[in-house]
Write a protein that holds these residues in place. Structure first.
Motif, short mmCIF file in Angstrom:
data_model
loop_
_atom_site.label_atom_id
_atom_site.label_comp_id
_atom_site.label_asym_id
_atom_site.label_seq_id
_atom_site.Cartn_x
_atom_site.Cartn_y
_atom_site.Cartn_z
N ILE A 110 0.83 -1.20 0.00
CA ILE A 110 0.00 0.00 0.00
C ILE A 110 0.87 1.25 0.00
N GLU A 111 1.92 1.27 0.81
CA GLU A 111 2.82 2.42 0.80
C GLU A 111 3.41 2.63 -0.59
N ASP A 112 3.83 1.54 -1.23
CA ASP A 112 4.44 1.64 -2.55
C ASP A 112 3.43 2.13 -3.58
N SER A 113 2.21 1.60 -3.52
CA SER A 113 1.21 1.98 -4.52
C SER A 113 0.70 3.40 -4.31
N HIS A 114 0.95 3.97 -3.15
CA HIS A 114 0.60 5.37 -2.89
C HIS A 114 1.82 6.27 -3.00
N CYS A 115 2.80 5.79 -3.74
CA CYS A 115 3.97 6.60 -4.11
C CYS A 115 4.77 7.06 -2.88
N ASP A 147 3.74 8.24 -15.63
CA ASP A 147 4.09 7.89 -14.26
C ASP A 147 2.95 8.30 -13.34
N PRO A 148 2.28 7.35 -12.65
CA PRO A 148 1.14 7.72 -11.81
C PRO A 148 1.53 8.55 -10.61
N CYS A 149 2.81 8.54 -10.25
CA CYS A 149 3.25 9.30 -9.09
C CYS A 149 3.68 10.73 -9.45
#
Length: 226
Positions: A110-115, A210-212
């Motif tokens: 979750i941390e990774d997917s929320h950048c 890039d989504p982030c």
């Protein structure tokens, strides 16, 4: 194509879908009792949630309606997930006996997917909501297992190590096949080797921004000397 082949062979499984929040089940059931019954677009319009690319799921709904299959809403809604995050699993009616390694893995993902823009404590609370969703989907699969089930859910939810299969009875898990749909290349290239899925379907990597990029704070400019 796999679903069509299954139906052509005579199977009549329940279609369990993450894409419908479970409190929408009465809406789905009421629509299906109408004469004439709804088509896929009408059912999705009445019971489907926002944020899904419904063009990908409409063919499954249409086939289920065509063959008279149960359509099972299995997702925990955002509102219910917030209650889980605030009060915990047990207080919200879910199983709180979750292995620490599962929670750690979910929180890290979750941390990774929320950048990396949420803190660890928030990620751990969100991991509880993920567990609630996995347990809800596993319960739906278990309820309909006697006739067979096709579950449509995200790759993260169906992971054999930390997802829905962790919450299935052992005998049901033993006869369950988990299919991950992944792109070639990137961090998921070796996922199947780690036992994340029973089978992997791969497509070419798709170009996307890039989504982030839009979430990162711009660098603070240094003050110019006076």
């Amino acid at each position: 194509q796999a679903f069509e082949t299954l139906l052509a062979g005579g199977a009549r499984p329940a279609l369990v879908m993450e894409q419908f929040d479970r409190e929408r089940q009465p809406v789905i059931d009421a629509l299906r009792e109408k004469s004439p019954p709804p088509d896929a677009d009408a059912l999705i319009s009445a019971a489907g949630g926002a944020g899904w690319e419904w063009r990908h799921y409409r063919p499954f709904v249409a086939l289920a309606l065509q063959h008279g299959l149960p359509i099972v809403a299995a997702n925990v809604s955002r509102e219910e997930a917030r209650r889980v995050m605030a009060a915990g699993l047990q207080a919200s009616g879910f199983d709180a006996d979750v292995a620490p390694d599962v929670l750690l893995a979910l929180a890290a993902d979750i941390e990774d997917s929320h950048c990396g823009l949420i803190d660890g404590a928030t990620a751990r609370r969100m991991a509880l909501a993920q567990v609630a969703r996995d347990q809800a989907m596993a319960a739906a699969v278990d309820r309909h297992a006697g006739r067979g089930v096709v579950l449509l859910a995200g790759n993260g939810h169906v992971r054999t190590d930390i997802g829905v299969p962790r919450w299935l009875p052992a005998d049901l898990r033993a006869r369950t096949r988990v299919v991950g749909a992944l792109e070639s290349g990137g961090a998921t290239e070796g996922s199947e080797a780690a036992g994340t899925y029973d089978t992997v379907l791969r497509s070419p990597a798709q170009p996307r921004p890039d989504p982030c990029a839009g979430l990162r704070m711009p660098a603070t400019p240094h003050a110019k000397p006076g």
